[in-house]
Design an enzyme around this catalytic site. Structure first.
Site, PDB file in Angstrom:
ATOM      1  N   PHE A  31      -0.009 -10.603  14.593  1.00 41.71           N
ATOM      2  CA  PHE A  31       1.408 -10.824  14.302  1.00 41.71           C
ATOM      3  C   PHE A  31       2.288  -9.697  14.837  1.00 41.71           C
ATOM      4  CE2 PHE A  31       0.902  -7.925  10.740  1.00 41.71           C
ATOM      5  CZ  PHE A  31       2.177  -7.437  10.507  1.00 41.71           C
ATOM      6  N   LYS A  32       1.692  -8.520  15.067  1.00 40.29           N
ATOM      7  CA  LYS A  32       2.473  -7.385  15.576  1.00 40.29           C
ATOM      8  C   LYS A  32       3.068  -7.676  16.953  1.00 40.29           C
ATOM      9  CE  LYS A  32       0.832  -5.112  11.987  1.00 40.29           C
ATOM     10  NZ  LYS A  32      -0.143  -4.046  12.046  1.00 40.29           N
ATOM     11  N   ASP A  33       2.458  -8.605  17.694  1.00 43.80           N
ATOM     12  CA  ASP A  33       2.986  -8.953  19.020  1.00 43.80           C
ATOM     13  C   ASP A  33       4.435  -9.427  18.953  1.00 43.80           C
ATOM     14  OD1 ASP A  33       0.696  -8.470  20.626  1.00 43.80           O
ATOM     15  OD2 ASP A  33      -0.167 -10.405  20.047  1.00 43.80           O
ATOM     16  N   MET A  91       6.441  -6.290  18.867  1.00 46.11           N
ATOM     17  CA  MET A  91       6.116  -5.351  19.940  1.00 46.11           C
ATOM     18  C   MET A  91       6.603  -5.823  21.308  1.00 46.11           C
ATOM     19  SD  MET A  91       4.683  -2.584  18.925  1.00 46.11           S
ATOM     20  CE  MET A  91       3.682  -1.872  17.611  1.00 46.11           C
ATOM     21  N   THR A 102      -1.890  -3.091  15.174  1.00 42.78           N
ATOM     22  CA  THR A 102      -0.730  -2.393  15.724  1.00 42.78           C
ATOM     23  C   THR A 102      -1.074  -1.742  17.067  1.00 42.78           C
ATOM     24  OG1 THR A 102       0.347  -1.937  13.615  1.00 42.78           O
ATOM     25  CG2 THR A 102       0.833  -0.431  15.406  1.00 42.78           C
TER      26      THR A 102
END
Length: 635
Positions: free
Chosen positions: A113-115, A118, A146
């Site tokens: 989900f960090k994409d 980011m 992350t």
């Protein structure tokens, strides 16, 4: 939009000024000076937008110093089918027909989900650095996703180098392979002999060394970076629009949580005006956040107390973003936040359980719970068996709690008595017998301070009773709860209900007020009831309310109880068998009037003696319990 520090000692700054940094100069975290408000007309317009267009609209409210055309170009580039596989970016899918959905945040390059944040962050960094001709050395810490998301977002970008700390042998093999296989010359992986919090402490220490940070142009992409948080706000709006057809509907989000960054974005969306009912914080065995929301105590853990679990990205015992929520909880008082974090530095914790701030936490909509390795496996098997979907362990942590509300199982009826007579052949035993006969689950909970037996009572705190009751419910009940509170138990019912969050399926109050008619109270003891506790002095029963009770009602101090009740949005039943001349009855009327915005049913019954007979009283209660139970299948 200007930005401030949670600790109050940073001069106002613009978005581009705080974009590249981590901690503010005073050691706090940057926060916007206010949350922009989104009205119904704006929600209706945003509902029709693509993800990239929605991201532009939300970011425009916070990144006011970036030219609109540039911001639109950056969001369009980040949130494309080329990057995320579809124009939806974060598609929504139903699990069954009970109103439970999965918001898919794992469609980016690293499947984390960090994409989502980011991919935008890399483009923002490159734009701001390019305008000034500067370079940036990003120092980060990761428990898994992350690091890979940051490295894939920053690889090959001009003027940026990434130095990523990760706990040696504590990530999944897949996550380690994603990071350590990158050969880009601007990516540097550093394995640390310790846990994630050790890595995070190093990043914070560097961020706090202002001279070193400035000399080597140190920046951060960890979840404390404000741009990452605000980028995540977008998918809460997107998820809401996908799950609803009208802006009058509400939704709840259940969020697997470690560092508190993801669910913080949900909190910000709710503060902006998105119709979110509950934000459920799902933790694993490292349950520092669950402990806070259940008790008001925030106690960080050291490396020795941090468990290595099967959901490793949540193996965090010092939630870095939590400070931003505490800033809101304490009224955006930077000095208060700074003092609380000095307590953490000195003794590893702070405790807000007895504070006025924690008493109001219900209005922020948070609930919480924890999972174990066994329940994760059980949930993964159940989702695959019932829906043919395979979910990872972190998603399973969230689904474990979400199923409590969505699985449709009948609730457990939990009776909080006001007197021992409720237990001994009275209302409570009547409810229990009814539950057994009708296939329902029921708990009768005794607690310190309940009773009318002989002997002296030591001073007890209402919050202490609340914590005892919550501990018993957490140990014995896995599913929704209907609370039944009689007299003093009615006030306790509201305190418990605030914390239960989405697990709360209903309230049944029987004369729900502290029964001052049965004990005499001095002014000092009345003050204790409203602040830190209760002291009982036995008083012969009398037909009239004591002057103290009348004073409580007429002075408006009973509004404490009403405020708590209003914060709990669930079906409410109020039962009272006393005459309208009796002050408790008046409080029930006032409570019922205050609760008209929720699903409230009020039954106020009196007879010639101003009291219901015992049999009629119990019959009324059982009829109400049966009405509530009828909304659910038998357990």
């Amino acid at each position: 939009m200007n930005y401030l520090s949670t600790r109050g000692a940073m001069a106002p700054a613009r978005f581009s000024d705080v974009l590249l940094g981590g901690l503010s100069p005073d050691g706090g975290l940057v926060v916007p000076e206010r949350y922009p408000q989104v009205d119904g007309a704006t929600l209706a317009r945003w509902r029709e937008l693509s993800y990239a267009e929605l991201a532009f609209e939300v970011l425009s409210l916070y990144a006011t110093d970036i030219e609109p055309a540039v911001l639109a170009e950056l969001t369009a580039s980040a949130y494309s089918a080329h990057v995320f596989g579809s124009e939806q970016v974060t598609p929504l899918s139903a699990l069954g027909t009970d109103g439970l959905y999965l918001l898919h945040l794992s469609n980016g390059p690293t499947l984390a989900f960090k994409d989502v944040a980011m991919q935008l962050l890399g483009r923002l960094f490159e734009h701001v650095l390019g305008k000034t001709g500067r370079e940036l050395n990003i120092l980060g810490a990761t428990s898994g996703d992350t690091g890979s998301a940051a490295e894939y977002a920053m690889r090959g970008r001009h003027g940026i180098r990434v130095f990523m700390l990760s706990p040696h042998a504590r990530m999944s093999a897949f996550q380690a392979a994603q990071m350590y296989s990158l050969a880009d010359p601007n990516i540097f992986n550093i394995a640390v002999d310790g846990v994630f919090d050790d890595c995070q402490d190093m990043v914070k220490a560097v961020s706090a060394d202002l001279a070193f940070k400035e000399r080597y142009a140190i920046g951060t992409v960890n979840s404390i970076n404000w741009a990452r948080v605000v980028a995540q706000v977008v998918y809460y709006f997107r998820g809401y629009f996908a799950a609803t057809t009208s802006n009058t509907q509400t939704v709840s989000f259940c969020v697997p949580s470690g560092n508190f960054g993801n669910v913080l974005a949900g909190h910000i969306a709710r503060q902006m005006g998105l119709p979110i009912s509950r934000l459920v914080v799902a933790t694993n065995e490292n349950n520092v956040l669950d402990e806070f929301f259940q008790s008001g105590r925030y106690r960080v853990r050291g490396s020795a107390e941090t468990f290595q679990t099967s959901s490793p990205s949540m193996d965090i015992s010092k939630a870095s973003n939590f400070e931003r929520f505490i800033y809101d909880l304490v009224g955006r008082d930077g000095d208060r936040v700074a003092a609380l974090w000095r307590e953490i530095d000195a003794r590893g914790e702070f405790d807000l359980s007895a504070s006025a701030e924690f008493a109001e936490i219900g209005r922020y909509g948070f609930a919480s719970g924890r999972s174990t390795h066994a329940t994760r496996l059980e949930t993964i098997r159940a989702v695959y068996a019932n829906h043919g979907a395979v979910v990872d362990t972190h998603t399973a942590d969230g689904l474990k709690l979400a199923y409590r509300k969505a699985e449709g199982a009948g609730p457990t009826f939990v009776f909080l008595p006001g007197y021992m007579s409720d237990m001994a052949g009275g209302k409570a035993t009547a409810v229990f017998d009814w539950a057994v006969a009708n296939g329902r689950a029921c708990l009768l909970l005794d607690y310190a301070g309940c009773g009318e037996s002989e002997g002296d009572f030591a001073q007890q705190t209402l919050t202490g009773w609340r914590d005892d009751v919550l501990a018993m419910i957490d140990a014995l009940v896995d599913g929704p709860v209907v609370l039944i509170g009689s007299s003093m138990g009615g006030w306790l019912m509201l305190l418990v209900g605030e914390v239960l969050g989405d697990r709360l399926a209903g309230l049944i109050g029987i004369a729900p007020a502290p029964d001052f008619t049965r004990w005499g109270f001095t002014d000092k003891q009345r003050e204790n009831i409203l602040t830190k506790g209760v002291h009982f002095e036995h008083n012969p029963y009398g037909p009239e309310p004591t002057p103290t009770y009348k004073g409580l009602y007429e002075s408006g101090e009973a509004s404490l109880m009403l405020d708590r009740a209003i914060a709990i949005q669930c079906p409410v039943r109020l039962l009272h068998g006393q005459a309208d001349a009796d002050v408790p009855w008046k409080i029930s009327l006032k409570l019922a009037d205050a609760l008209q915005s929720t699903d409230v049913h009020v039954t106020l019954v009196k007879d010639g003696d101003h009291r219901l007979s015992r049999d009629a009283d119990i019959a009324l209660l059982l009829a109400t319990v049966a009405e509530v139970a009828g909304q659910y299948p038998a357990a």
